[in-house]
Design a protein around this motif. Structure first.
Motif, PDB file in Angstrom:
ATOM      1  N   UNK A 157     -12.143   8.081   0.443  1.00  0.00           N
ATOM      2  CA  UNK A 157     -13.010   6.917   0.537  1.00  0.00           C
ATOM      3  C   UNK A 157     -12.800   6.212   1.858  1.00  0.00           C
ATOM      4  N   UNK A 158     -13.794   5.434   2.265  1.00  0.00           N
ATOM      5  CA  UNK A 158     -13.738   4.684   3.519  1.00  0.00           C
ATOM      6  C   UNK A 158     -12.951   3.403   3.309  1.00  0.00           C
ATOM      7  N   UNK A 159     -12.049   3.106   4.245  1.00  0.00           N
ATOM      8  CA  UNK A 159     -11.282   1.857   4.204  1.00  0.00           C
ATOM      9  C   UNK A 159     -11.409   1.171   5.560  1.00  0.00           C
ATOM     10  N   UNK A 160     -11.944  -0.068   5.551  1.00  0.00           N
ATOM     11  CA  UNK A 160     -11.990  -0.884   6.774  1.00  0.00           C
ATOM     12  C   UNK A 160     -10.764  -1.794   6.769  1.00  0.00           C
ATOM     13  N   UNK A 161      -9.794  -1.454   7.601  1.00  0.00           N
ATOM     14  CA  UNK A 161      -8.541  -2.214   7.637  1.00  0.00           C
ATOM     15  C   UNK A 161      -7.887  -1.957   8.989  1.00  0.00           C
ATOM     16  N   UNK A 162      -7.134  -2.919   9.495  1.00  0.00           N
ATOM     17  CA  UNK A 162      -6.514  -2.741  10.811  1.00  0.00           C
ATOM     18  C   UNK A 162      -5.537  -1.591  10.849  1.00  0.00           C
ATOM     19  N   UNK A 163      -4.605  -1.565   9.890  1.00  0.00           N
ATOM     20  CA  UNK A 163      -3.649  -0.458   9.750  1.00  0.00           C
ATOM     21  C   UNK A 163      -3.468  -0.194   8.269  1.00  0.00           C
ATOM     22  N   UNK A 164      -3.601   1.046   7.857  1.00  0.00           N
ATOM     23  CA  UNK A 164      -3.479   1.404   6.452  1.00  0.00           C
ATOM     24  C   UNK A 164      -2.032   1.204   6.001  1.00  0.00           C
ATOM     25  N   UNK A 165      -1.765   0.341   5.012  1.00  0.00           N
ATOM     26  CA  UNK A 165      -0.381   0.030   4.637  1.00  0.00           C
ATOM     27  C   UNK A 165       0.437   1.223   4.172  1.00  0.00           C
ATOM     28  N   UNK A 166      -0.234   2.242   3.646  1.00  0.00           N
ATOM     29  CA  UNK A 166       0.495   3.383   3.084  1.00  0.00           C
ATOM     30  C   UNK A 166       0.813   4.463   4.107  1.00  0.00           C
ATOM     31  N   UNK A 167       0.362   4.288   5.351  1.00  0.00           N
ATOM     32  CA  UNK A 167       0.721   5.254   6.392  1.00  0.00           C
ATOM     33  C   UNK A 167       2.224   5.234   6.630  1.00  0.00           C
ATOM     34  N   UNK A 168       2.796   6.408   6.821  1.00  0.00           N
ATOM     35  CA  UNK A 168       4.206   6.508   7.198  1.00  0.00           C
ATOM     36  C   UNK A 168       4.311   7.309   8.492  1.00  0.00           C
ATOM     37  N   UNK A 169       5.478   7.291   9.081  1.00  0.00           N
ATOM     38  CA  UNK A 169       5.690   8.068  10.301  1.00  0.00           C
ATOM     39  C   UNK A 169       5.515   9.561  10.040  1.00  0.00           C
ATOM     40  N   UNK A 170       5.709   9.989   8.793  1.00  0.00           N
ATOM     41  CA  UNK A 170       5.505  11.401   8.463  1.00  0.00           C
ATOM     42  C   UNK A 170       4.040  11.804   8.569  1.00  0.00           C
ATOM     43  N   UNK A 171       3.134  10.845   8.352  1.00  0.00           N
ATOM     44  CA  UNK A 171       1.706  11.138   8.480  1.00  0.00           C
ATOM     45  C   UNK A 171       1.286  11.237   9.940  1.00  0.00           C
ATOM     46  N   UNK A 172       2.009  10.535  10.816  1.00  0.00           N
ATOM     47  CA  UNK A 172       1.573  10.388  12.200  1.00  0.00           C
ATOM     48  C   UNK A 172       2.331  11.350  13.097  1.00  0.00           C
ATOM     49  N   UNK A 261       5.336   1.267   6.463  1.00  0.00           N
ATOM     50  CA  UNK A 261       6.127   0.769   5.349  1.00  0.00           C
ATOM     51  C   UNK A 261       6.885  -0.506   5.607  1.00  0.00           C
ATOM     52  N   UNK A 262       6.693  -1.144   6.770  1.00  0.00           N
ATOM     53  CA  UNK A 262       7.397  -2.379   7.091  1.00  0.00           C
ATOM     54  C   UNK A 262       6.396  -3.512   7.327  1.00  0.00           C
ATOM     55  N   UNK A 263       6.769  -4.717   6.895  1.00  0.00           N
ATOM     56  CA  UNK A 263       5.975  -5.897   7.185  1.00  0.00           C
ATOM     57  C   UNK A 263       6.422  -6.425   8.544  1.00  0.00           C
ATOM     58  N   UNK A 264       5.493  -6.455   9.490  1.00  0.00           N
ATOM     59  CA  UNK A 264       5.860  -6.776  10.872  1.00  0.00           C
ATOM     60  C   UNK A 264       5.141  -8.041  11.333  1.00  0.00           C
ATOM     61  N   UNK A 265       4.244  -7.910  12.298  1.00  0.00           N
ATOM     62  CA  UNK A 265       3.455  -9.043  12.766  1.00  0.00           C
ATOM     63  C   UNK A 265       2.215  -9.161  11.884  1.00  0.00           C
TER      64      UNK A 265
END
Length: 532
Positions: A157-172, A261-265
């Protein structure tokens, strides 16, 4: 009438504009592959780099002549919009299926982006007047709804969001870059310039430290890009105004509080973008060499200054030279594509970027605003859009411009402050009708008391329908009064999930699923239940 900038691109993928990389002037989507795609299998040698440097100088000379000869398009009040999107499954996790989704969408309005979980939607240029805000909203809703249905056919599905919260470094990782030659080419050249892996180190509410062996982490940054065609004589005022209000844009529009996975700015895209595109090894950073993603360092008096800075400060990443001789084209009465100049410009990531383009055989200049994150809803995007275009128009026409009273360093500090704290930021701003240095003020008070009236006046100057003006700016007003934007809603929802007994990963996934559910209602984020 269907307007066109030659199907503009904006380097929204964080690398090369499609029109900046194209091998032919005119419509950059016609005539086959881009320059970058044509040479992906070739190595660059010293001769390539020397020739490219010479071509860049020729392009700059040609731009100077075009400006001196007043060859640019007349004012047409044209604006354009692009939105980068994420793909996520019903579980809230990223879906690496953009090729399958694009095949089903089968529309030139949707394009690949850097990561396999990214797409981009492009809206053709519109005249900034009348019911344009309502028209854009309807086009976006129809296009995104259609794309969402097609994505669901492959379990996404389409998600309009600045950064997907569930992304991890393993995905990138490099293996999840989109399968297009231009992404591979740029990844190789950025890594070659840096000479070592990237270090991501961002301290906010929590701290994130990790390393990456590709530019893939940049795919976590999805944004809205707003284009405004301007005459050369107005370019500097519009660019300066856009720089001055970038902090206010972020304060009311922040939507990226989580990263890996971290709450940052409250808006974590800018620091990630800086670090994930940084071609400087630590030694050059310590010497003060400028990063390729930057806010800038001074107000300007012409568009030419920005292109000159590009050549002065940044070595080309992609020394791909076109056969066109820009000066000879000018001598013959033609319009040069300035291919090398625009390609180079597409690999320098200013938050407000100059763009040179050609439409219908006539050159033009645009200011491309790259500040805003995507989402949360079409209504929110249009509110952010109206706020920006109205505010820039009003500030660019002030008799005593704000940038004559606001030091550039303070504007840069404001941008950093807004990214860190979002709707709760305190900015420094000149006092209306008074002298002296800028004074601290809550971002919401600045917006409510000074910037929203200016934005309304600017939209009136554009000739925007008053009902649409009031609807869109009313969304910004309510965000400020309730102190709610996408970032604050996400953070509050996440912390409630933790308090309910979920672990970090479960809370992030639950936040993402709830976000997607409310996003599809179309209600603006300040009206979402479960807010802060």
């Amino acid at each position: 009438m269907r307007l066109s900038w030659g199907r503009y691109g904006s380097a929204g993928l964080g690398i090369i504009d499609r029109d900046e990389a194209a091998g032919a002037a005119g419509d950059p989507y016609e005539g086959g592959r881009s320059m970058g795609e044509k040479v992906v299998s070739e190595a660059f040698d010293l001769a390539d780099r020397l020739r490219h440097r010479d071509k860049l100088k020729q392009c700059l000379q040609a731009l100077e002549r075009l400006l001196a000869e007043k060859r640019f398009d007349r004012p047409r009040n044209l604006m354009g919009l692009e939105i980068e999107l994420n793909l996520a499954g019903p579980d809230g996790m990223p879906s690496m299926v953009n090729a399958e989704v694009l095949e089903r969408i089968a529309s030139q309005d949707f394009q690949t982006e850097l990561g396999q979980f990214n797409l981009e939607v492009n809206i053709v240029p519109h005249r900034l007047s009348g019911r344009v805000l309502d028209q854009l909203a309807e086009e976006l809703r129809a296009g995104l709804s259609y794309a969402d249905r097609r994505a669901m056919e492959v379990g996404s599905g389409i998600v309009m969001i600045g950064s997907l919260p569930t992304l991890t470094s393993d995905h990138l990782v490099r293996g999840n870059l989109s399968t297009a030659d231009r992404y591979t080419l740029l990844n190789e050249q950025v890594l070659a310039a840096r000479g070592e892996e990237f270090t991501i180190d961002i301290a906010g509410v929590e701290r994130l430290t990790c390393t990456a062996r590709s530019i893939a982490p940049e795919a976590a940054c999805t944004s809205v890009q707003l284009h405004l065609q301007v005459t050369p004589g107005r370019f500097a005022a519009v660019w300066n105004a856009a720089q001055a209000v970038a902090a206010a844009q972020i304060a009311v529009g922040a939507n990226s509080p989580f990263l890996f996975g971290r709450e940052l700015w409250r808006e974590s895209r800018p620091p990630l973008f800086v670090q994930s595109t940084d071609t400087r090894p630590p030694e050059l950073q310590h010497q003060g060499v400028r990063p390729r993603t930057w806010f800038g360092e001074r107000w300007i008096s012409s568009a030419q200054e920005l292109f000159e800075e590009n050549l002065r400060y940044f070595p080309p990443l992609l020394p791909i030279s076109h056969d066109e001789d820009p000066l000879r084209v000018l001598d013959g009465g033609g319009v040069p594509g300035l291919h090398e100049l625009t390609l180079h410009n597409g690999t320098i990531y200013r938050w407000n970027r100059p763009v040179y383009g050609i439409a219908d055989g006539v050159p033009h200049l645009r200011v491309e605003n790259r500040v805003l994150p995507a989402g949360p809803t079409v209504t929110d995007v249009m509110a952010n859009t109206a706020f920006y275009y109205g505010l820039v128009r009003a500030l660019a026409e002030e008799s005593r411009p704000v940038w004559t009273r606001l030091p550039f360093a303070v504007a840069a500090e404001n941008f950093d402050e807004a990214c860190r704290h979002g709707i709760d930021a305190r900015l420094r701003w000149p006092r209306p009708g008074r002298g002296g240095p800028p004074v601290p003020v809550d971002a919401v008070r600045l917006v409510l008391d000074e910037l929203l009236p200016l934005a309304a006046a600017g939209l009136d100057a554009w000739g925007v329908e008053p009902a649409d003006r009031d609807h869109c700016l009313g969304v910004i007003e309510q965000r400020c009064r309730r102190r709610v934007n996408g970032a604050s809603w996400q953070a509050a929802t996440y912390h409630r999930a933790l308090e309910a007994g979920m672990d970090r990963q479960q809370a992030l996934a639950a936040t993402t699923r709830r976000y997607c559910e409310l996003m599809r209602t179309g209600e603006p984020v300040h009206a979402w239940p479960d807010g802060p």
